[in-house]
Design a protein around this motif. Structure first.
Motif, PDB file in Angstrom:
ATOM      1  N   GLU A 164      -9.147  34.190 -19.506  1.00  0.00           N
ATOM      2  CA  GLU A 164      -8.961  35.636 -19.620  1.00  0.00           C
ATOM      3  C   GLU A 164      -9.636  36.182 -20.869  1.00  0.00           C
ATOM      4  O   GLU A 164      -9.578  37.382 -21.127  1.00  0.00           O
ATOM      5  N   GLY A 165     -10.222  35.259 -21.655  1.00  0.00           N
ATOM      6  CA  GLY A 165     -10.965  35.720 -22.809  1.00  0.00           C
ATOM      7  C   GLY A 165     -10.217  35.723 -24.120  1.00  0.00           C
ATOM      8  O   GLY A 165     -10.707  36.223 -25.120  1.00  0.00           O
ATOM      9  N   LEU A 166      -9.026  35.131 -24.135  1.00  0.00           N
ATOM     10  CA  LEU A 166      -8.268  35.110 -25.376  1.00  0.00           C
ATOM     11  C   LEU A 166      -8.806  34.063 -26.351  1.00  0.00           C
ATOM     12  O   LEU A 166      -9.279  33.003 -25.947  1.00  0.00           O
ATOM     13  N   SER A 167      -8.711  34.374 -27.662  1.00  0.00           N
ATOM     14  CA  SER A 167      -9.074  33.401 -28.696  1.00  0.00           C
ATOM     15  C   SER A 167      -7.920  32.419 -28.831  1.00  0.00           C
ATOM     16  O   SER A 167      -6.823  32.643 -28.309  1.00  0.00           O
ATOM     17  N   ASN A 168      -8.180  31.327 -29.535  1.00  0.00           N
ATOM     18  CA  ASN A 168      -7.125  30.340 -29.716  1.00  0.00           C
ATOM     19  C   ASN A 168      -5.895  30.925 -30.392  1.00  0.00           C
ATOM     20  O   ASN A 168      -4.761  30.643 -29.972  1.00  0.00           O
ATOM     21  N   GLN A 169      -6.120  31.742 -31.402  1.00  0.00           N
ATOM     22  CA  GLN A 169      -4.976  32.333 -32.092  1.00  0.00           C
ATOM     23  C   GLN A 169      -4.185  33.258 -31.165  1.00  0.00           C
ATOM     24  O   GLN A 169      -2.957  33.273 -31.174  1.00  0.00           O
ATOM     25  N   GLU A 170      -4.918  33.992 -30.362  1.00  0.00           N
ATOM     26  CA  GLU A 170      -4.245  34.893 -29.409  1.00  0.00           C
ATOM     27  C   GLU A 170      -3.430  34.100 -28.385  1.00  0.00           C
ATOM     28  O   GLU A 170      -2.334  34.510 -27.987  1.00  0.00           O
ATOM     29  N   ILE A 171      -3.991  32.998 -27.962  1.00  0.00           N
ATOM     30  CA  ILE A 171      -3.259  32.135 -27.019  1.00  0.00           C
ATOM     31  C   ILE A 171      -1.996  31.604 -27.693  1.00  0.00           C
ATOM     32  O   ILE A 171      -0.920  31.565 -27.073  1.00  0.00           O
ATOM     33  N   ALA A 172      -2.143  31.198 -28.967  1.00  0.00           N
ATOM     34  CA  ALA A 172      -0.991  30.695 -29.707  1.00  0.00           C
ATOM     35  C   ALA A 172       0.108  31.747 -29.788  1.00  0.00           C
ATOM     36  O   ALA A 172       1.290  31.448 -29.559  1.00  0.00           O
ATOM     37  N   ASP A 173      -0.292  32.981 -30.077  1.00  0.00           N
ATOM     38  CA  ASP A 173       0.680  34.069 -30.151  1.00  0.00           C
ATOM     39  C   ASP A 173       1.345  34.300 -28.795  1.00  0.00           C
ATOM     40  O   ASP A 173       2.544  34.556 -28.712  1.00  0.00           O
ATOM     41  N   ARG A 174       0.552  34.197 -27.781  1.00  0.00           N
ATOM     42  CA  ARG A 174       1.077  34.454 -26.433  1.00  0.00           C
ATOM     43  C   ARG A 174       2.095  33.390 -26.019  1.00  0.00           C
ATOM     44  O   ARG A 174       3.068  33.685 -25.321  1.00  0.00           O
ATOM     45  N   LEU A 175       1.820  32.145 -26.427  1.00  0.00           N
ATOM     46  CA  LEU A 175       2.688  31.034 -26.008  1.00  0.00           C
ATOM     47  C   LEU A 175       3.735  30.666 -27.046  1.00  0.00           C
ATOM     48  O   LEU A 175       4.505  29.729 -26.847  1.00  0.00           O
TER      49      LEU A 175
END
Lengths: 157, 157
Positions: A109-120
């Motif tokens: 979906e285009g998320l950066s690693n940090q964004e993925i971390a925040d999401r999860l």
DNA sequence: ATCAAAATCACCCGAAAGTATGAGGGGAAA
DNA sequence: TTTCCCCTCATACTTTCGGGTGATTTTGAT
């Protein structure tokens, strides 16, 4: 009771009153025009027109407006792509874990690693670890390759 | 021509003719009732009622029906899968250059910037410049977002 | 209770990606 | 001729990514 009666037949009552007043005026007018030639025809003509107008007004008040329904068809294009079906066979074959799949999906979906971390709700390090494991299982070297390959393998939509 | 004219103003013409005939009849009736007391009021009252009815009839004829439009959405399923068709509209809208599209396509295949440079026979710097311009036009911040968005916009298969 | 797998986390480091700034050349349009 | 756009390239810098190493905790099966 009488108020309601008035409201309900308001137009008709107004028409009746108007008619009475008009007749009175016309009678008075008649007495003034009686000496003019052709006064009668003019007089009657005026009556006709006035009461026609009154009729029109009454009709517009009482008549329910005609409603003509026009049906317009509007084409809505829907992507036929059926509901994405995760390829469980490949999942088992590659031995992907649920967490790894989640990271993959968000990555696509285009998320950066940090964004993925925040999401999860995990740390950046955790995401990197999952990514690393994912790349190894998919035998790729970078996220764009992972996304491309996963799409082809029906792991993501 | 005259036929069309008649059709168009049919109701109005009929009204006019009806009025003339009625006036004639009423005139004739007038001559017969002239000896009766209060004949005049009765006579005018009849006129009023008759022409009111005519007015009502005319109004109902002429009233334009309200048009109520009902939009029915018709679902059209399209199979987006077969041959990929580049969306020229979006290309023009975003003002993408050919080179930018080429970089985008190779990016979506998972190539690194250096690999793209090798493929297009240009330097790494050139690829970075095109990428930068591409991201700006697509309003994204990284390649994965660019690829995702481009897919949705039918810029890549 | 034990064990293996999964999940989580940290740190270090180099590679890759992306940004900012600048320059030059060619072609098309005004 | 001038201007604009596209393409190409360079440099310096920052941010993000990905590999490697290691550790702890949690989870599920036996």
């Amino acid at each position: 009771m009488t108020f309601k009666f008035f409201v309900k037949y308001r137009s008709i009552i107004l028409y009746g009153v108007s008619m009475a007043i008009l007749l009175f005026l016309l009678r008075w007018l008649e007495l003034r025009l009686v000496i003019i030639d052709h006064a009668f025809e003019i007089y009657v003509g005026v009556i006709a027109l006035i009461f026609t107008a009154l009729g029109v007004w009454l009709a517009l008040k009482l008549a329910k407006p005609k409603i003509r329904t026009v049906v317009v068809e509007k084409e809505v294009f829907i992507d036929q792509r059926p509901d994405f079906q995760l390829n469980d066979v490949i999942m088992n074959e590659l031995n992907l874990s649920r967490r790894e799949l989640e990271v993959l999906q968000l990555m696509s979906e285009g998320l950066s690693n940090q964004e993925i971390a925040d999401r999860l709700f995990v740390s950046l390090n955790t995401v990197k670890t999952h990514s690393s494991n994912l790349f190894e299982k998919l035998e790729v070297g970078r996220r764009t390759q992972a996304v491309e390959k996963a799409r082809k393998l029906s792991l993501i939509p």
